[in-house]
Design a protein around this motif. Sequence first.
Motif, short mmCIF file in Angstrom:
data_model
loop_
_atom_site.label_atom_id
_atom_site.label_comp_id
_atom_site.label_asym_id
_atom_site.label_seq_id
_atom_site.Cartn_x
_atom_site.Cartn_y
_atom_site.Cartn_z
N ARG A 137 6.93 1.25 2.64
CA ARG A 137 7.89 2.12 1.74
C ARG A 137 9.00 2.79 2.95
N ARG A 138 10.18 2.68 2.59
CA ARG A 138 11.08 3.33 3.50
C ARG A 138 10.89 4.56 3.38
N LEU A 139 10.86 5.32 4.60
CA LEU A 139 11.00 6.77 4.53
C LEU A 139 12.38 7.45 4.90
N ASP A 140 12.28 8.97 5.08
CA ASP A 140 13.52 9.49 5.12
C ASP A 140 13.64 10.24 6.55
N HIS A 141 14.13 9.45 7.55
CA HIS A 141 14.30 9.78 8.85
C HIS A 141 15.64 9.55 9.50
N PRO A 142 16.16 10.11 10.42
CA PRO A 142 17.42 9.63 11.09
C PRO A 142 17.53 8.31 11.35
N VAL A 143 16.64 7.59 11.78
CA VAL A 143 16.66 6.08 12.15
C VAL A 143 15.92 5.48 11.03
N GLU A 144 15.85 4.25 10.61
CA GLU A 144 15.31 3.39 9.64
C GLU A 144 13.58 3.55 10.03
N SER A 145 12.99 4.10 9.03
CA SER A 145 11.41 4.23 9.19
C SER A 145 10.78 3.91 7.87
N PHE A 146 9.50 3.09 8.34
CA PHE A 146 8.77 2.86 7.09
C PHE A 146 7.31 3.22 7.14
N GLY A 147 6.87 3.64 5.77
CA GLY A 147 5.40 4.03 6.01
C GLY A 147 4.53 2.88 5.50
N TYR A 148 3.34 2.97 5.78
CA TYR A 148 2.47 1.83 5.23
C TYR A 148 1.28 2.41 4.39
N GLN A 149 0.94 1.42 3.56
CA GLN A 149 -0.28 1.65 2.86
C GLN A 149 -1.23 0.43 2.77
N LEU A 150 -2.36 0.62 3.13
CA LEU A 150 -3.28 -0.49 2.59
C LEU A 150 -3.98 -0.22 1.68
N ALA A 151 -4.32 -1.26 0.45
CA ALA A 151 -4.72 -1.26 -0.60
C ALA A 151 -5.85 -2.42 -0.99
N GLU A 152 -7.00 -1.95 -0.73
CA GLU A 152 -7.99 -2.97 -1.24
C GLU A 152 -8.00 -3.14 -2.88
N PRO A 153 -8.22 -4.44 -3.30
CA PRO A 153 -8.44 -4.58 -4.68
C PRO A 153 -9.61 -4.11 -5.21
N GLY A 154 -9.57 -3.86 -6.61
CA GLY A 154 -10.72 -3.22 -7.32
C GLY A 154 -11.85 -4.32 -7.73
N GLY A 155 -12.73 -3.92 -7.91
CA GLY A 155 -13.92 -4.86 -8.24
C GLY A 155 -15.06 -3.99 -9.21
N ARG A 199 -13.26 1.07 -7.80
CA ARG A 199 -11.75 1.20 -7.47
C ARG A 199 -11.58 0.75 -5.86
N GLY A 200 -10.81 -0.14 -5.61
CA GLY A 200 -10.52 -0.52 -4.38
C GLY A 200 -10.06 0.76 -3.41
N GLN A 201 -10.59 0.78 -1.87
CA GLN A 201 -10.11 1.79 -1.14
C GLN A 201 -8.71 1.83 -0.83
N ARG A 202 -8.12 2.90 -0.52
CA ARG A 202 -6.62 3.08 0.01
C ARG A 202 -6.59 3.87 1.54
N PHE A 203 -5.52 3.51 2.24
CA PHE A 203 -5.45 3.97 3.53
C PHE A 203 -3.87 4.18 3.51
N ALA A 204 -3.29 5.48 3.77
CA ALA A 204 -1.82 5.54 3.99
C ALA A 204 -1.71 6.09 5.23
N PHE A 205 -0.54 5.45 5.74
CA PHE A 205 0.14 5.99 7.19
C PHE A 205 1.55 6.57 7.15
N VAL A 206 1.70 7.85 7.09
CA VAL A 206 3.07 8.27 7.00
C VAL A 206 3.61 9.08 8.39
N MET A 207 4.51 8.45 8.99
CA MET A 207 4.93 9.13 9.91
C MET A 207 6.32 9.70 9.91
N ASP A 208 7.08 9.87 10.95
CA ASP A 208 8.26 10.77 10.78
C ASP A 208 9.20 10.41 9.60
#
Length: 304
Positions: A137-155, A199-208
């Motif tokens: 997902r695109r974030l709000d920073h002076p240069v183009e920046s994306f954050g990431y999310q890792l989502a495991e499927p549920g079971g 529910r599958g586990q999720r990890f999110a990484f959000v920088m600048d």
Amino acid sequence: MSVRELVVLGTASQVPGRTRNHNGYLLRWDGEGFLFDPGEGTQRQMLLAGVSASAVTRICVTHFHGDHCLGLPGVVQRLSLDNVRHPVHAHFPASGQEFFDRLRHASVFHETAELVEEPVARDGVIAEGEFGELRARRLDHPVESFGYQLAEPGGRRMLPELLARFGITGPEIGELQRAGSLRFGSRTVTIDQVSVVRRGQRFAFVMDTRLCDAVYELADRADLLAIESTFLEEDAGLAEEYGHLTARQAARVAAESKVGKLVLTHFSQRYDDPTKFYEEAKEIFGGEVVVAADLSRVSLPKRR
């Protein structure tokens, strides 16, 4: 045995310090290794943390400010030096292709490893595999920046006591999982009767970034959220001006997004007391707060 943990390689922002290297984070996710934002010195930090180049399967760069990418040349070259056999996928903002090219070929080396470039041009799912989905997902920073999310499927988690009640054993369990139901004479047993949703586990990484909708979307129900908290709330004006978050803002995101564990990182060199970040975040977020330290390891919480 599967391992899911965040190995913290560096936690500084623009200027490293005596105890904080530039950014670098390796997420161990079962058989995958996601290397996020390898800043200057990441190759050495990997050595100190006991992380081999062969552990890296994907490299994810949020943006091309130096503290998030100047370690790329060393990491890329180490892949070949260590004769890494598997392909390594590289995700980065497509607008920074020129910078990625320069970093990838910053000096002469004998390239044998396979580095697969996968530039990120828009929001959405950017990779899929046994690990689940990798989203950007695109974030709000002076240069183009994306954050990431890792989502495991549920079971589903099968409940032994309910299986026993219906007399389902051995191969019948696998058949029920595949078909969704089993027939015993005039009676049909469905998988809903003997299991619960996992529910599958999720990890999110959000920088600048400043606060924006994308931050909340990435953090949504994350079991582990690694997020920048460059400033304390007393300097919220500077955070807004330079496109960053405060520890209080990061904690608010975690609380409103129902995060399991909050990891604060990317600290400005202006602060010398990390406990202030913890105290500020705990005023808002009731869950576990970790003020990241170089070479520390943060495990994902147990499934909720």
